[in-house]
Design a protein around this motif. Structure first.
Motif, PDB file in Angstrom:
ATOM      1  N   TYR A   1      20.683  27.472 -50.869  1.00  0.00           N
ATOM      2  CA  TYR A   1      20.008  26.872 -52.025  1.00  0.00           C
ATOM      3  C   TYR A   1      19.298  27.862 -52.941  1.00  0.00           C
ATOM      4  O   TYR A   1      18.124  27.720 -53.224  1.00  0.00           O
TER       5      TYR A   1
ATOM      6  N   SER B   1      26.273  19.840 -39.559  1.00  0.00           N
ATOM      7  CA  SER B   1      25.679  18.642 -40.136  1.00  0.00           C
ATOM      8  C   SER B   1      25.876  17.531 -39.101  1.00  0.00           C
ATOM      9  O   SER B   1      26.926  16.882 -39.067  1.00  0.00           O
TER      10      SER B   1
ATOM     11  N   PHE C   1      30.351  25.834 -52.981  1.00  0.00           N
ATOM     12  CA  PHE C   1      28.991  25.810 -52.421  1.00  0.00           C
ATOM     13  C   PHE C   1      28.926  26.720 -51.183  1.00  0.00           C
ATOM     14  O   PHE C   1      28.012  27.539 -51.031  1.00  0.00           O
TER      15      PHE C   1
ATOM     16  N   MET D   1      30.839  23.727 -40.926  1.00  0.00           N
ATOM     17  CA  MET D   1      31.373  24.478 -42.059  1.00  0.00           C
ATOM     18  C   MET D   1      31.428  25.947 -41.652  1.00  0.00           C
ATOM     19  O   MET D   1      30.489  26.469 -41.037  1.00  0.00           O
TER      20      MET D   1
ATOM     21  N   ILE E   1      27.705  18.246 -55.718  1.00  0.00           N
ATOM     22  CA  ILE E   1      28.231  17.596 -54.499  1.00  0.00           C
ATOM     23  C   ILE E   1      27.719  16.155 -54.404  1.00  0.00           C
ATOM     24  O   ILE E   1      28.475  15.234 -54.094  1.00  0.00           O
TER      25      ILE E   1
ATOM     26  N   GLY F   1      17.682  12.672 -46.881  1.00  0.00           N
ATOM     27  CA  GLY F   1      18.819  13.548 -47.148  1.00  0.00           C
ATOM     28  C   GLY F   1      19.628  13.959 -45.940  1.00  0.00           C
ATOM     29  O   GLY F   1      20.558  14.740 -46.053  1.00  0.00           O
ATOM     30  N   SER F   2      19.260  13.470 -44.748  1.00  0.00           N
ATOM     31  CA  SER F   2      19.918  13.898 -43.505  1.00  0.00           C
ATOM     32  C   SER F   2      19.808  15.409 -43.308  1.00  0.00           C
ATOM     33  O   SER F   2      20.648  16.010 -42.640  1.00  0.00           O
ATOM     34  N   THR F   3      18.770  15.990 -43.884  1.00  0.00           N
ATOM     35  CA  THR F   3      18.511  17.411 -43.651  1.00  0.00           C
ATOM     36  C   THR F   3      18.272  17.652 -42.163  1.00  0.00           C
ATOM     37  O   THR F   3      18.583  18.727 -41.647  1.00  0.00           O
TER      38      THR F   3
ATOM     39  N   ASN G   1      20.946  19.285 -40.031  1.00  0.00           N
ATOM     40  CA  ASN G   1      21.189  20.737 -39.975  1.00  0.00           C
ATOM     41  C   ASN G   1      20.637  21.360 -38.693  1.00  0.00           C
ATOM     42  O   ASN G   1      21.032  22.455 -38.316  1.00  0.00           O
TER      43      ASN G   1
ATOM     44  N   THR H   1      32.555  21.705 -52.730  1.00  0.00           N
ATOM     45  CA  THR H   1      31.956  22.078 -51.441  1.00  0.00           C
ATOM     46  C   THR H   1      32.417  23.481 -51.023  1.00  0.00           C
ATOM     47  O   THR H   1      31.630  24.263 -50.484  1.00  0.00           O
TER      48      THR H   1
ATOM     49  N   TYR I   1      33.341  16.545 -46.905  1.00  0.00           N
ATOM     50  CA  TYR I   1      33.083  17.997 -46.859  1.00  0.00           C
ATOM     51  C   TYR I   1      34.308  18.816 -47.275  1.00  0.00           C
ATOM     52  O   TYR I   1      34.297  20.046 -47.155  1.00  0.00           O
TER      53      TYR I   1
ATOM     54  N   GLU J   1      27.232  26.169 -41.382  1.00  0.00           N
ATOM     55  CA  GLU J   1      26.431  24.940 -41.316  1.00  0.00           C
ATOM     56  C   GLU J   1      26.932  23.997 -40.241  1.00  0.00           C
ATOM     57  O   GLU J   1      28.130  23.892 -40.005  1.00  0.00           O
TER      58      GLU J   1
ATOM     59  N   PHE K   1      25.008  22.032 -55.152  1.00  0.00           N
ATOM     60  CA  PHE K   1      24.674  20.889 -54.291  1.00  0.00           C
ATOM     61  C   PHE K   1      24.446  19.633 -55.128  1.00  0.00           C
ATOM     62  O   PHE K   1      24.894  18.546 -54.741  1.00  0.00           O
TER      63      PHE K   1
ATOM     64  N   TYR L   1      31.509  12.257 -51.520  1.00  0.00           N
ATOM     65  CA  TYR L   1      30.228  12.531 -50.847  1.00  0.00           C
ATOM     66  C   TYR L   1      29.303  11.313 -50.981  1.00  0.00           C
ATOM     67  O   TYR L   1      28.550  11.184 -51.944  1.00  0.00           O
TER      68      TYR L   1
HETATM   69  C1  AVJ Z   1      21.730  18.580 -47.380  1.00  0.00           C
HETATM   70  C2  AVJ Z   1      22.256  19.288 -45.171  1.00  0.00           C
HETATM   71  C3  AVJ Z   1      22.301  16.979 -45.708  1.00  0.00           C
HETATM   72  O1  AVJ Z   1      24.925  18.244 -44.448  1.00  0.00           O
HETATM   73  O2  AVJ Z   1      25.662  16.831 -45.896  1.00  0.00           O
HETATM   74  C4  AVJ Z   1      26.690  18.969 -48.258  1.00  0.00           C
HETATM   75  C5  AVJ Z   1      24.518  19.730 -47.066  1.00  0.00           C
HETATM   76  N1  AVJ Z   1      26.819  20.681 -46.971  1.00  0.00           N
HETATM   77  N2  AVJ Z   1      27.956  19.410 -48.270  1.00  0.00           N
HETATM   78  C6  AVJ Z   1      24.963  17.782 -45.580  1.00  0.00           C
HETATM   79  C7  AVJ Z   1      25.961  19.787 -47.430  1.00  0.00           C
HETATM   80  C8  AVJ Z   1      28.033  20.452 -47.510  1.00  0.00           C
HETATM   81  C9  AVJ Z   1      24.033  18.377 -46.649  1.00  0.00           C
HETATM   82  N3  AVJ Z   1      22.607  18.328 -46.220  1.00  0.00           N
END
Ligand code: AVJ
Length: 323
Positions: free
Chosen positions: A41, A284, A218, A254, A52, A163-165, A168, A215, A208, A282, A49, A58
């Motif tokens: 970011y 998710s 990104f 990813m 996305i 955001g489902s952060t 991660n 993506t 994704y 990543e 993002f 998405y």
């Molecule tokens: C922000 C972590 C929730 O995992 O869906 C989106 C990031 N990575 N596309 C996710 C993300 C690829 C996103 N998050």
């Protein structure tokens, strides 16, 4: 390999590298290679993002916005009177606005975000739009946040983590984060957490691997950022975006895959790649409503309510008595 590490340390002591360089070097000299997703970011990555979140494939952002919009009064009904709402990783505060608009019980809002520039702009607009709300921004990495503003010390607290952060994190890290948040938010706290759901793998795959390739851009921007900020020489044309659903672990992975045997120079060291070798950029994680409630329960929180459209879940949790 040990020799190369020693030479690198001698030339670039970690104290002078900055956290980004130190994390990148640690990740790219690890086996298998990896990079932390929080570095996606920068300005370019944040713009990608944003794109996305508008892609037809998405669904998470659209789902969560409509769940929050439709259920804001019911969610806000769980909040204690005169509370402070603390948002972890607030970005543009677009989602918080939906709750703030429906929750007269919130008297203070504490957006916590790593990017200070955005925070200041958004805070000015929030103060105009919610004149009775006290806004206390905190520029910090929410994973290492230690203290909240003194102004809200006496208020009951509500946490907001959309955001489902949380996906991660590894599940054990998610548990540690929920516990840490519980300590910060205190005994009467309510926590609203947005979590992407386990679902048909083809829907996850497409989310994704979008047709437009946003993506992929990104993901590749992470190497572009390393080139820009750390003077590395990654050949972006020789890396490919790989994203797939790991059903055994309920997560999208990813990776950036090297299309050939190659090397890159970074802060005075050489990183070697085999053909097909990947950098894991990543995870998710996806949860069912029940599996997330079980995780929350094991982390000191009692599930109150979950709202879902079958694609995404918004959870309200309350601190379990006695922690
Ligand atoms: C922000 C972590 C929730 O995992 O869906 C989106 C990031 N990575 N596309 C996710 C993300 C690829 C996103 N998050």
């Amino acid at each position: 390999m040990a020799g190369a590490q020693t030479a690198l340390r001698a030339a670039w002591p970690p104290e002078t590298l900055g956290a980004f360089a130190a994390d990148v070097i640690a990740g790219l000299t690890a086996k298998p290679k990896r990079l932390p997703p929080k570095y996606f970011y920068d300005a370019a990555g944040s713009a990608l993002f944003e794109r996305i979140t508008c892609l037809p494939e998405y669904y998470p952002t659209r789902s969560e916005l409509s769940l929050l919009g439709d259920n804001a009064p019911a969610i806000a009904a769980q909040f204690p009177q005169g509370c402070a709402m603390i948002e972890f990783g607030s970005g543009s505060s677009r989602k918080a606005r939906l709750l703030l608009g429906a929750a007269a019980s919130v008297s203070a809002y504490v957006p916590v975000d790593i990017s200070g520039d955005h925070l200041q702009q958004d805070v000015a607009q929030l103060r105009r739009d919610f004149p009775h709300l006290a806004v206390h921004p905190v520029v910090a990495d929410f994973t290492t946040l230690a203290a909240l503003p003194a102004e809200i010390a006496a208020l009951p607290r509500v946490g907001f983590f959309p955001g489902s952060t949380i996906g991660n994190f590894e599940p054990h890290e998610a548990c540690a984060f929920l516990r840490h948040a519980g300590v910060m938010l205190g005994a009467a706290a309510v926590f609203v957490v947005g979590v992407d759901l386990v679902k048909a793998p083809d829907i996850l795959y497409r989310a994704y691997n979008d047709a437009e390739g946003v993506t992929a851009k990104f993901n590749l921007n992470l190497l572009a950022r390393i080139n820009r900020e750390l003077g590395a020489d990654f050949d972006l044309a020789a890396f490919e975006h790989h994203a797939f659903y790991n059903g055994a672990r309920n997560r999208i992975e990813m990776h950036l895959a090297s299309t050939k045997r190659q090397r890159a120079r970074l802060c005075g060291t050489t990183i070697e790649f085999r053909a097909g070798e990947t950098i894991h950029t990543e995870n998710s994680y996806k949860y069912t409503i029940e599996s997330f409630q079980a995780l929350a329960q094991g982390s000191g929180w009692s599930p109150l309510t979950a709202w879902t459209d079958g694609l995404f879940g918004v959870h309200a949790l309350r601190m379990t008595d006695g922690g």
